[in-house]
Motif scaffolding. Structure first.
Motif, PDB file in Angstrom:
ATOM      1  N   GLY A  20       0.816  -1.222   0.000  1.00  0.00           N
ATOM      2  CA  GLY A  20       0.000   0.000   0.000  1.00  0.00           C
ATOM      3  C   GLY A  20       0.843   1.263   0.000  1.00  0.00           C
ATOM      4  N   THR A  21       1.923   1.254   0.752  1.00  0.00           N
ATOM      5  CA  THR A  21       2.834   2.396   0.794  1.00  0.00           C
ATOM      6  C   THR A  21       3.505   2.585  -0.565  1.00  0.00           C
ATOM      7  N   ALA A  22       3.851   1.480  -1.213  1.00  0.00           N
ATOM      8  CA  ALA A  22       4.470   1.543  -2.535  1.00  0.00           C
ATOM      9  C   ALA A  22       3.494   2.131  -3.559  1.00  0.00           C
ATOM     10  N   LYS A  23       2.214   1.767  -3.461  1.00  0.00           N
ATOM     11  CA  LYS A  23       1.202   2.321  -4.363  1.00  0.00           C
ATOM     12  C   LYS A  23       1.095   3.832  -4.186  1.00  0.00           C
ATOM     13  N   VAL A  24       1.106   4.284  -2.935  1.00  0.00           N
ATOM     14  CA  VAL A  24       1.012   5.717  -2.659  1.00  0.00           C
ATOM     15  C   VAL A  24       2.230   6.444  -3.230  1.00  0.00           C
ATOM     16  N   LEU A  25       3.400   5.854  -3.083  1.00  0.00           N
ATOM     17  CA  LEU A  25       4.617   6.464  -3.626  1.00  0.00           C
ATOM     18  C   LEU A  25       4.508   6.621  -5.147  1.00  0.00           C
TER      19      LEU A  25
END
Length: 67
Positions: A20-25
């Motif tokens: 999820g953090t990677a998607k936001v990045l």
């Protein structure tokens, strides 16, 4: 053939973060580059934004490819 685009799963593996953090990045990178929501992010664009060495990222990604 070297990989050109980067995906959230790979970003998560490279940065040690959750999916999820990677998607936001990747969403932040697209926003900064004025790209549409579903546009691909290149390895070069990712490296420029994160200040990671493109050669090392490419080597890590291409080492993970299946034959």
């Amino acid at each position: 053939m070297p990989q050109v685009c980067i995906h959230p799963k790979e970003v998560a593996q490279l940065t040690g973060t959750k999916y999820g953090t990677a998607k936001v990045l990747l969403q932040r990178i697209r926003a900064e580059l004025n790209k549409p929501a579903r546009a691909y992010v290149s390895v070069a664009e990712f490296c420029h934004y994160t200040h990671l060495p493109e050669e090392e990222v490419s080597r890590a990604l291409n080492g993970n490819q299946r034959s």
